[in-house]
Design a protein around this motif. Structure first.
Motif, short mmCIF file in Angstrom:
data_model
loop_
_atom_site.label_atom_id
_atom_site.label_comp_id
_atom_site.label_asym_id
_atom_site.label_seq_id
_atom_site.Cartn_x
_atom_site.Cartn_y
_atom_site.Cartn_z
N GLY A 250 88.66 17.51 4.15
CA GLY A 250 89.85 16.99 4.80
C GLY A 250 90.80 18.05 5.30
O GLY A 250 91.92 17.73 5.71
N THR A 251 90.37 19.31 5.30
CA THR A 251 91.21 20.41 5.74
C THR A 251 91.05 20.65 7.23
O THR A 251 89.94 20.62 7.75
CB THR A 251 90.81 21.69 4.97
OG1 THR A 251 90.91 21.44 3.58
CG2 THR A 251 91.69 22.85 5.35
N PRO A 252 92.14 20.89 7.95
CA PRO A 252 92.02 21.18 9.39
C PRO A 252 91.17 22.43 9.63
O PRO A 252 91.25 23.41 8.89
CB PRO A 252 93.48 21.41 9.83
CG PRO A 252 94.30 20.66 8.83
CD PRO A 252 93.55 20.79 7.53
N VAL A 253 90.37 22.37 10.66
CA VAL A 253 89.53 23.52 11.02
C VAL A 253 90.42 24.72 11.32
O VAL A 253 91.38 24.63 12.10
CB VAL A 253 88.66 23.19 12.25
CG1 VAL A 253 87.88 24.42 12.71
CG2 VAL A 253 87.70 22.05 11.92
N ALA A 254 90.13 25.85 10.68
CA ALA A 254 90.95 27.05 10.81
C ALA A 254 90.91 27.59 12.24
O ALA A 254 89.87 27.59 12.89
CB ALA A 254 90.48 28.11 9.83
N THR A 255 92.04 28.07 12.70
CA THR A 255 92.14 28.57 14.08
C THR A 255 91.97 30.07 14.18
O THR A 255 91.82 30.61 15.28
CB THR A 255 93.50 28.19 14.68
OG1 THR A 255 94.55 28.80 13.88
CG2 THR A 255 93.68 26.69 14.69
#
Length: 471
Positions: A250-255
């Motif tokens: 559930g973690t946003p994909v790292a940028t």
């Protein structure tokens, strides 16, 4: 939930804490268990077993019927983070110039009908595998060992695996297990099943603005594919697979840019990368290139679930136009997934130029607009102008005369499948920016192909179009 299919191969519940790049600091070390050293010794090498295995699942039988054969190996995967399920990846063991043990260059897997395997077989654990009674097979250029399931190697039953996989007390530190790769073009079959750390990488533009597991973007295996790259041009990309039970699901994909560690796998002809747990993802460096445009909120979507299989495409408000040839886009359904497809194969027309065009979309209500979609191919033999998918923004269109309409080609903004992409594998387009357009526009999908030249008769498929705007 919509299911997409993937001939080559997870609800945003299970958040793994907050993360922008380097995700949490959980301890994934081998559990501290009492260990009594086994008296087992290896009688065969992993290389010997690999060399004698074939594409046919074969029962292993020792040359001496009165003695069992064993191989030794080291565990490199872990199911503790939730992204591996009932499978252990292992490597052969070699000694370096200083006599210290390290992972060798042969990766393989064992399937076991048991969860929480990390409690006995943690990363770095040396194990012995009793081969007698198990089957071996080469699939996707990978050695698999296990019980027989149908005609292929499958899971060892829960009541039997302890009779075949034996813990040693030796634990090899991870630094002696991992292989560092800085250029994605170096990937080849020799790395399958091995622990890899890619350095200087980041996720593609099209992979951002979602969580690692995205229930709205899953393949036939119920998992989300995002893509790793090592350049702004995204010349090379590697599918990154995440299931709903991963601790970072559930973690946003790292940028950012940095390193990602995991196991390299292969399904049919497509490499895929699977991390073990959250701490495998360390992307806290500066991103190569600019961040993609802000996506905003969806205001026009089409998932093609209303498709009626093997009929001419006929969705309300859409247009299906043959500029050259007579065949049209078709509605398709496979494994309950609807999509649109154009295939020139069998059309009899030397040239097919066929358009699928959206209803008019009003851009003036938003300060910026962008869109994404997914596309796949099958039987695409070459990447050539004579057989291709193109994306256009269309205006001044009367609903019939596509030749006279104003058309701007935005294909260069999209990531599309190529002849090297596995058949039927849907690829996310990435974010296509419409900030240079205004008023009423249409999005046009154009396929060019031949019904008489078999080298130019590849088909293209479109699914999951989403147009989003920022107010």
């Amino acid at each position: 939930m919509k299911t997409k299919f993937l001939k080559s191969i997870l609800f945003m519940a299970l958040a793994a804490g907050t993360l922008t790049s380097c995700v949490n600091d959980d301890d994934y070390n081998i559990p501290a268990l009492e260990c009594t050293e086994t008296s087992i010794t290896a009688t065969k090498t992993v290389e010997e077993i690999y060399n004698q295995a074939t594409s046919v699942a074969t029962l292993y039988q020792a040359a001496d019927e009165n003695a069992d054969d064993y191989i030794e190996a080291v565990v490199v995967s872990s199911d503790k983070g939730g992204n591996f399920y009932k499978t252990i990846y292992l490597n052969n063991i070699v000694a370096d110039e200083n006599g210290e043990l390290r992972a060798g260059n042969i990766g393989f897997s064992i399937q076991v009908n048991q969860t929480d395997l990390f409690t006995d077989y943690g990363v770095g654990r040396k194990v012995y595998i009793k081969l007698d009674g198990l089957y071996t097979q080469i699939r996707s250029n990978t050695l698999q060992i296990g019980a027989l399931f149908g005609s292929n190697v499958g899971q060892i039953p829960a009541e039997l695996y302890a009779n075949h996989i034996f813990r040693a007390c030796t634990v090899i530190e991870e630094s002696k297990l991992v292989n560092v790769i800085t250029d994605l073009s170096q990937i080849n079959d020799s790395y399958i099943g091995r622990l890899i750390r890619f350095e200087g990488v980041q996720f593609t533009d099209g992979s951002l603005n979602q969580t690692y597991y995205n229930a709205a973007n899953v393949d036939a295996g119920g998992q989300t594919l995002t893509y790793i790259t090592n350049s702004e041009e995204e010349t090379y990309t590697l599918p990154f697979r995440t299931g709903s039970f991963a601790d970072y699901a559930g973690t946003p994909v790292a940028t950012g840019n940095g390193s990602i560690t995991g196991i390299l796998t292969k399904f049919n002809t497509t490499y895929q990368f699977v991390s073990r747990y959250a701490t495998d993802i360390n992307l806290d460096g500066e991103r190569i290139g600019e961040l993609p445009v802000e996506v905003g909120d969806p205001f026009f979507t089409e998932d093609f679930q209303a498709a009626e299989n093997n009929t001419n495409f006929n969705f309300d408000g859409w247009y299906n136009i043959a500029e050259s040839g007579v065949w049209l886009w078709r509605e398709k359904v496979f494994q309950e997934n609807g999509y649109a497809e154009f295939s020139p194969f069998g059309s009899g027309s030397a040239l097919n130029e066929v358009w699928m065009i959206t209803p008019a979309i009003n851009l003036d209500d938003y300060s910026s607009v962008s869109f994404t979609f997914e596309s796949a191919q099958h039987h695409l033999d070459v990447d050539a102008d004579g057989n291709k998918l193109e994306i256009f923004i269309i205006s001044n269109f009367n609903g019939t005369d596509i030749v006279s309409a104003t058309k701007v080609n935005v294909t260069d903004q999209a990531t599309l499948p190529t002849s090297a992409t596995a058949w039927y594998e849907f690829v996310n387009s990435g974010v296509i920016d419409l900030s240079g357009f205004s008023g009423q526009v249409h999005i046009g999908f154009k396929v060019t192909g031949s019904g008489t030249d078999t080298t130019l008769d590849g088909a293209f498929q479109i699914d999951n179009l989403t147009v989003s705007g920022v107010n």
